[in-house]
Design a protein around this motif. Structure first.
Motif, mmCIF file in Angstrom:
data_model
loop_
_atom_site.group_PDB
_atom_site.id
_atom_site.type_symbol
_atom_site.label_atom_id
_atom_site.label_comp_id
_atom_site.label_asym_id
_atom_site.label_seq_id
_atom_site.Cartn_x
_atom_site.Cartn_y
_atom_site.Cartn_z
ATOM 1 N N PRO A 41 0.836 -1.207 0.000
ATOM 2 C CA PRO A 41 0.000 0.000 0.000
ATOM 3 C C PRO A 41 0.870 1.255 0.000
ATOM 4 O O PRO A 41 1.888 1.319 0.695
ATOM 5 C CB PRO A 41 -0.802 -0.118 1.296
ATOM 6 C CG PRO A 41 -0.673 -1.539 1.718
ATOM 7 C CD PRO A 41 0.655 -2.002 1.218
ATOM 8 N N ALA A 42 0.456 2.241 -0.752
ATOM 9 C CA ALA A 42 1.177 3.519 -0.771
ATOM 10 C C ALA A 42 0.908 4.271 0.527
ATOM 11 O O ALA A 42 -0.233 4.316 0.997
ATOM 12 C CB ALA A 42 0.730 4.356 -1.959
ATOM 13 N N PRO A 43 1.933 4.888 1.133
ATOM 14 C CA PRO A 43 1.699 5.716 2.319
ATOM 15 C C PRO A 43 0.809 6.908 1.981
ATOM 16 O O PRO A 43 0.794 7.394 0.850
ATOM 17 C CB PRO A 43 3.114 6.180 2.706
ATOM 18 C CG PRO A 43 4.036 5.195 2.069
ATOM 19 C CD PRO A 43 3.362 4.772 0.799
ATOM 20 N N GLU A 44 0.073 7.388 2.967
ATOM 21 C CA GLU A 44 -0.791 8.542 2.779
ATOM 22 C C GLU A 44 0.039 9.784 2.471
ATOM 23 O O GLU A 44 1.195 9.903 2.909
ATOM 24 C CB GLU A 44 -1.642 8.779 4.032
ATOM 25 C CG GLU A 44 -2.697 9.854 3.877
ATOM 26 C CD GLU A 44 -3.633 9.606 2.699
ATOM 27 O OE1 GLU A 44 -3.435 10.267 1.657
ATOM 28 O OE2 GLU A 44 -4.526 8.761 2.812
ATOM 29 N N LEU A 45 -0.535 10.695 1.698
ATOM 30 C CA LEU A 45 0.165 11.937 1.328
ATOM 31 C C LEU A 45 -0.061 12.980 2.415
ATOM 32 O O LEU A 45 -0.625 14.052 2.179
ATOM 33 C CB LEU A 45 -0.339 12.435 -0.031
ATOM 34 C CG LEU A 45 -0.142 11.475 -1.204
ATOM 35 C CD1 LEU A 45 -0.820 12.012 -2.455
ATOM 36 C CD2 LEU A 45 1.343 11.244 -1.466
ATOM 37 N N ALA A 46 0.378 12.664 3.610
ATOM 38 C CA ALA A 46 0.135 13.517 4.773
ATOM 39 C C ALA A 46 1.434 14.191 5.212
ATOM 40 O O ALA A 46 2.523 13.653 5.017
ATOM 41 C CB ALA A 46 -0.432 12.688 5.921
ATOM 42 N N PRO A 57 -6.199 19.960 -0.312
ATOM 43 C CA PRO A 57 -5.224 18.868 -0.205
ATOM 44 C C PRO A 57 -5.809 17.556 -0.708
ATOM 45 O O PRO A 57 -7.001 17.287 -0.545
ATOM 46 C CB PRO A 57 -4.924 18.813 1.299
ATOM 47 C CG PRO A 57 -5.233 20.183 1.801
ATOM 48 C CD PRO A 57 -6.406 20.659 0.979
ATOM 49 N N LEU A 58 -4.960 16.739 -1.309
ATOM 50 C CA LEU A 58 -5.397 15.465 -1.864
ATOM 51 C C LEU A 58 -5.023 14.320 -0.929
ATOM 52 O O LEU A 58 -3.973 14.344 -0.276
ATOM 53 C CB LEU A 58 -4.763 15.238 -3.233
ATOM 54 C CG LEU A 58 -5.136 16.236 -4.326
ATOM 55 C CD1 LEU A 58 -4.337 15.962 -5.598
ATOM 56 C CD2 LEU A 58 -6.633 16.192 -4.622
ATOM 57 N N THR A 59 -5.881 13.326 -0.891
ATOM 58 C CA THR A 59 -5.609 12.102 -0.146
ATOM 59 C C THR A 59 -5.630 10.927 -1.121
ATOM 60 O O THR A 59 -6.097 11.048 -2.263
ATOM 61 C CB THR A 59 -6.664 11.871 0.941
ATOM 62 O OG1 THR A 59 -7.935 11.632 0.304
ATOM 63 C CG2 THR A 59 -6.775 13.089 1.859
ATOM 64 N N LEU A 60 -5.163 9.783 -0.661
ATOM 65 C CA LEU A 60 -5.208 8.599 -1.518
ATOM 66 C C LEU A 60 -6.651 8.223 -1.852
ATOM 67 O O LEU A 60 -6.925 7.705 -2.935
ATOM 68 C CB LEU A 60 -4.492 7.437 -0.840
ATOM 69 C CG LEU A 60 -2.961 7.576 -0.720
ATOM 70 C CD1 LEU A 60 -2.383 6.357 -0.021
ATOM 71 C CD2 LEU A 60 -2.314 7.761 -2.086
ATOM 72 N N ALA A 61 -7.579 8.510 -0.938
ATOM 73 C CA ALA A 61 -8.996 8.235 -1.224
ATOM 74 C C ALA A 61 -9.489 9.085 -2.390
ATOM 75 O O ALA A 61 -10.269 8.620 -3.231
ATOM 76 C CB ALA A 61 -9.843 8.492 0.030
ATOM 77 N N ASP A 62 -9.022 10.348 -2.468
ATOM 78 C CA ASP A 62 -9.401 11.221 -3.585
ATOM 79 C C ASP A 62 -8.882 10.678 -4.910
ATOM 80 O O ASP A 62 -9.446 10.970 -5.974
ATOM 81 C CB ASP A 62 -8.836 12.629 -3.384
ATOM 82 C CG ASP A 62 -9.376 13.311 -2.139
ATOM 83 O OD1 ASP A 62 -10.554 13.095 -1.817
ATOM 84 O OD2 ASP A 62 -8.610 14.062 -1.500
ATOM 85 N N LEU A 63 -7.803 9.913 -4.837
ATOM 86 C CA LEU A 63 -7.105 9.472 -6.044
ATOM 87 C C LEU A 63 -7.468 8.038 -6.437
ATOM 88 O O LEU A 63 -6.890 7.507 -7.395
ATOM 89 C CB LEU A 63 -5.590 9.579 -5.829
ATOM 90 C CG LEU A 63 -5.098 11.008 -5.537
ATOM 91 C CD1 LEU A 63 -3.669 10.977 -5.016
ATOM 92 C CD2 LEU A 63 -5.194 11.878 -6.783
#
Length: 667
Positions: A41-46, A57-63
């Motif tokens: 899994p990719a780490p969150e963009l936090a 701001p973008l999150t993995l859920a947005d993507l």
């Protein structure tokens, strides 16, 4: 490949290894086949401190449902610049399926500031989302170790693979295309656009755009300006009156008449008689301007970027690698070849060019020409038998001894040693200098990321601040402010400065030390970005106001105050656009509901009427406008605001006026 941050060096061969598929390695060195089976899994963009080019701001859920390509970069890095065209090609090919996110993890202190990153986004014309990873949180989460690093994430949020360096377009294109095909067959591709808010739409017109270099010639009374982001060379006299323009402003490599020629972000120049030589940086070309015939001719380069450790060639048959500045001596054109970390030399008679100083390895190593290591030389000047250059990535001033055939360092240390300190020898600290200029044996420096002009005496290795207080800004006078100055030239005892991020040419009088902004007369600003009259720009500020009670059955005067920063005014050549949406019980005078005012004035007055019925209603007022410095130098800006005003209509009040205020803050 770009050097690693703090940790350890990667071998030069790793810079040319293929990314993905056949020789792909994902994070931690896991082979691609294993990475796919393990579904990492990719780490969150936090952890980012600011997001740019996007409305939130973008999150993995947005993507989810998108193929995502992370680009870890820092805006000083020439290798990071080199991959931008590849990223743009991928964005254009897969506009609905691919999202590229720039993760800006800064090398230099100056690069951690979000506003400076915004300027870099505008300068490099980046339109994908960028997150300011100023604390290296995302960098560490993904295990990045070098600039640039590319990480590919599939539509389910799993890491597919990663690699470093440049030159990966073909394999990325192939692999992204295959991912899209596979996931579309599973109905897992999301083509809904992400909420972009491009920084470029906040920038208004300017006469110059990120000028990189300047050349003043006392004998001809001419000033040559590399108007880099307008892709042209502007020629004025030393007082700023327009004499000519070479380049039609469009990106390209067309030769021919000045009015038809095209450049791609030109930088340094060298003058010899009636000929001006230009480093056409992003075209990877050397151009020759005939100032009498008013023509442009390509004399070196193919427009393709030369490869790692390239050995040179001849004329237009062989490639160059991001030429950044030029110096001319006895028929030899010396080229600060930033992309190759070398100084090259071109014989103008034979058109043969080849590496002259630097092994091609990035670093700060003195010694014989072929053994020395340079790091992105970006400015160059001659002083007797010495060729001084600003070695930007090691924050150093160095020289090539043309007689002894060796490279020496005057001041500066290494890749991760930088700062802002005057003094002598090893005490001196610079921060990513881009420009140098010899004047009577003293070397003047555009200490770019310190926003200063400094001067070095090579004899005793002393360095002192000459002009600028170290704060980014646009202030004239005896205590001036600059904003990432990139180039210098001297004529008539005045220093002409390409003040890049201020979109201006500044002039420092060497007698009084006072700085002024050159008033360029006769140069029209670029075409305005269009703001739609029927839409609120995505960057508009939204203001929710408290309830206002107004008299019923009355004529109401709505006053809109836009309070501009000191020293700024509305651009008289650009429209102010407003729209008013009224709820029940409010009548707007015909023709006043919306307007495009070509000669705007403040405050804005909009009359309306209230009805006789007591009720609660609301007003929505949106305004878009341009504003500029009062001297109309530098850039202009676009701003927009939306007021949401709840209103109570009541016969028991005498209030018949409504005032809205907005305090504009500079970007």
């Amino acid at each position: 490949m770009k050097h690693t941050r703090s940790f350890s060096w990667l071998s030069p061969s790793s810079a040319i290894c293929l990314i993905l598929i056949f020789s792909l390695f994902c994070l931690g060195g896991i082979p691609m086949a294993s990475a796919q089976k393990k579904r990492i899994p990719a780490p969150e963009l936090a952890g980012g401190t600011a997001w740019l080019n996007v409305s939130k701001p973008l999150t993995l859920a947005d993507l989810k449902g998108k193929v995502v390509l992370l680009d870890f970069w820092t805006y000083c890095c020439i290798n990071c610049m080199h991959i931008i065209p590849d990223l743009k090609k991928l964005e254009a090919k897969y506009p609905k399926e691919l999202v590229i996110i720039g993760v800006h993890s800064a090398k230099f202190e100056n690069e951690r500031d979000a506003e400076n990153i915004r300027q870099a986004i505008l300068r490099y014309e980046i339109e994908h989302p960028v997150v300011n990873d100023s604390n290296f949180t995302i960098w560490q989460a993904y295990g990045a170790r070098a600039w640039p690093t590319l990480v590919l994430i599939d539509p389910e949020g799993n890491i597919v693979g990663s690699d470093t360096g440049e030159g990966h377009y073909d394999i990325l294109d192939k692999f992204i295309g295959q991912l899209i095909t596979d996931y579309r067959s599973k109905n897992l591709i999301n083509e809904t656009p992400i909420p972009l808010s491009s920084e470029k739409y906040k920038l208004g017109p300017s006469s110059l755009s990120f000028p990189g270099k300047v050349l003043a010639d006392e004998a001809s009374n001419l000033l040559f300006i590399a108007d880099s982001n307008h892709n042209r060379i502007v020629i004025t006299n030393l007082e700023g009156s327009i004499m000519d323009i070479a380049g039609n402003g469009e990106i390209g490599r067309n030769d021919g008449a000045f009015s038809e020629a095209r450049f791609n972000h030109p930088q340094g120049m060298a003058l010899h008689g009636d000929y001006l030589y230009v480093a056409d940086t992003e075209n990877h070309l050397i151009r020759k301007l005939d100032l009498k015939a008013k023509t442009v001719k390509t004399i070196a380069g193919t427009s393709k970027q030369a490869g790692f450790m390239d050995t040179g060639g001849m004329g237009t048959f062989s490639p160059l690698n991001s030429p950044w500045d030029l110096a001319l001596l006895k028929g030899q054109l010396y080229i600060a070849m930033a992309g190759a970390h070398q100084i090259w030399a071109m014989d103008l008679e034979s058109a043969v060019f080849q590496p002259f100083a630097g092994s091609g390895k990035e670093g700060r190593i003195d010694g014989p020409l072929d053994k020395a290591a340079l790091a992105q030389p970006s400015g160059i000047t001659l002083s007797g038998t010495r060729l001084y250059f600003a070695d930007s990535e090691v924050s150093s001033i160095r020289y090539v001894d043309l007689e002894k055939k060796e490279v020496k360092t005057v001041v500066g240390q290494d890749l991760f040693v930088f700062g802002d300190a005057d003094g002598q020898g090893d005490e001196v600290r610079l921060q990513h200098p881009l420009g140098v200029l010899n004047n009577n044996g003293l070397i003047y420096i555009a200490d770019t990321y310190n926003h200063k002009i400094k001067v070095v005496n090579p004899l005793d290795r002393t360095c002192r601040t000459y002009s600028g207080n170290g704060k980014a800004g646009h202030v004239d006078g005896k205590d001036p402010q600059f904003y990432e100055p990139g180039g210098l030239s001297i004529a008539n005892n005045k220093i002409y400065i390409a003040d890049t991020n201020n979109h201006a040419i500044r002039v420092v009088d060497m007698k009084t030390k006072e700085a002024s902004t050159l008033q360029i007369k006769g140069l029209q600003a670029a075409v305005l970005q269009k703001v739609s009259q029927d839409a609120i720009p995505p960057f508009a500020k939204s203001l929710d106001l408290s309830l206002k009670t107004l008299k019923s059955n009355a004529d109401i005067q709505l006053t809109v105050n836009i309070n501009l920063p000191k020293g700024y005014h509305l651009n008289p050549n650009a429209p102010l656009i407003y729209a008013v949406e009224a709820g029940k019980g409010i009548q707007i005078e015909p023709g006043k509901q919306e307007a495009r005012l070509e000669n705007p004035a403040l405050p804005l007055k909009i009359p309306f009427k209230t009805g006789s019925e007591a009720l609660s209603t609301d007003l929505k007022i949106s305004v878009s406008f341009y504003y500029c410095r009062e001297d109309n130098q530098g850039t202009c800006f676009i701003d927009a605001v939306v007021w949401h005003q709840p209103i109570k209509i009541d016969k028991h009040t005498e209030e018949s006026a409504l005032t809205l205020d907005y305090d504009v803050k500079l970007p």
